[in-house]
Design an enzyme around this catalytic site. Structure first.
Site, PDB file in Angstrom:
ATOM      1  N   SER A   1       2.834 -43.081  38.368  1.00  0.00           N
ATOM      2  CA  SER A   1       2.716 -42.198  39.432  1.00  0.00           C
ATOM      3  C   SER A   1       1.796 -40.850  39.418  1.00  0.00           C
ATOM      4  CB  SER A   1       3.933 -41.962  40.087  1.00  0.00           C
ATOM      5  OG  SER A   1       4.970 -43.121  40.495  1.00  0.00           O
ATOM      6  N   ARG A   2       1.082 -40.790  38.067  1.00  0.00           N
ATOM      7  CA  ARG A   2       0.287 -39.593  37.650  1.00  0.00           C
ATOM      8  C   ARG A   2       1.147 -38.426  37.530  1.00  0.00           C
ATOM      9  NH1 ARG A   2      -2.704 -43.374  37.734  1.00  0.00           N
ATOM     10  NH2 ARG A   2      -4.756 -43.683  38.412  1.00  0.00           N
ATOM     11  N   LEU A   3       2.085 -38.533  37.080  1.00  0.00           N
ATOM     12  CA  LEU A   3       2.840 -37.617  36.648  1.00  0.00           C
ATOM     13  C   LEU A   3       3.017 -37.469  35.032  1.00  0.00           C
ATOM     14  CD1 LEU A   3       6.337 -38.130  38.930  1.00  0.00           C
ATOM     15  CD2 LEU A   3       4.179 -36.413  39.421  1.00  0.00           C
TER      16      LEU A   3
END
Length: 212
Positions: free
Chosen positions: A189-191
């Site tokens: 999630s691009r975290l």
């Protein structure tokens, strides 16, 4: 043609947690570098080197790390090349490793200086003969009319120096003394995980997490 705006990858192969990260950046780098070697990552020693010219114009290229320790990271090149001239004018640089298969990036910044001549001599002597002759043959970053120039120069160097060419005076090592390291681990999630180590004036390292 594929719409490149929709190319996506989900990063899910690892994590970077403060509880497991090294207290100092060199410890963390050794851990990740060894992991890249163990995983069979293609050319894990390849790193992007970014320099800045006298007019502030940046440039990048790939070089190979040949040594590292508490003093910094070492690579070898032609001192008369573009990167050599830029480092002479502005002795600060940035390095980046991108181990795609492991979804990891290491970014390093610091001041650069030439390694001792004896260190350059020792590494040069360890290189294959063709590579040693190549250092004489290539006027790196200078225009040449054709590849035949390189082949001719290599033949001349072989005829002149035989099996024991000395290190060219224009060729040797640079060492980057890091004052900033960043370790990036891709996450879902691009975290992403980002840990940065900044060297304080007293020589100690401060570690912080950065937002992705």
């Amino acid at each position: 043609m594929k719409d490149i705006a929709h190319l996506r990858k989900s990063y899910e192969s690892g994590e970077l947690d403060e509880a497991l990260a090294g207290s100092e950046p060199l410890q963390q780098f050794e851990q990740w570098f060894q992991a890249a070697l163990d995983a069979g990552v293609p050319e894990p020693n390849a790193m992007t080197l970014a320099t800045v010219g006298p007019e502030g114009r940046p440039s990048t290229r790939i070089v190979l790390i040949k040594d590292y320790d508490a003093r910094g990271l070492v690579w070898y090149t032609n001192y008369d090349s573009r990167k050599g001239r830029e480092l002479a004018a502005h002795p600060w640089a940035a390095l980046q490793f991108h181990w795609v298969e492991m979804e990891r990036v290491v970014r390093i910044e610091g001041r650069v200086e030439r390694v001792a001549e004896a260190e350059s001599d020792a590494y040069y002597a360890s290189r294959p003969l063709d590579s040693r002759l190549g250092a004489w043959a290539s006027p790196q970053s200078q225009p040449i009319t054709s590849r035949a120039v390189l082949v001719s120069n290599a033949a001349k160097a072989a005829a002149q120096h035989g099996l024991n060419p000395p290190r060219p005076p224009h060729w040797g090592g640079f060492r980057l003394d890091p004052d900033r390291w960043e370790f990036w681990q891709g996450r879902k999630s691009r975290l992403h995980d980002r840990l940065v180590y900044q060297r304080e004036p007293d020589g100690r390292w401060q570690r912080q997490r950065l937002a992705p």
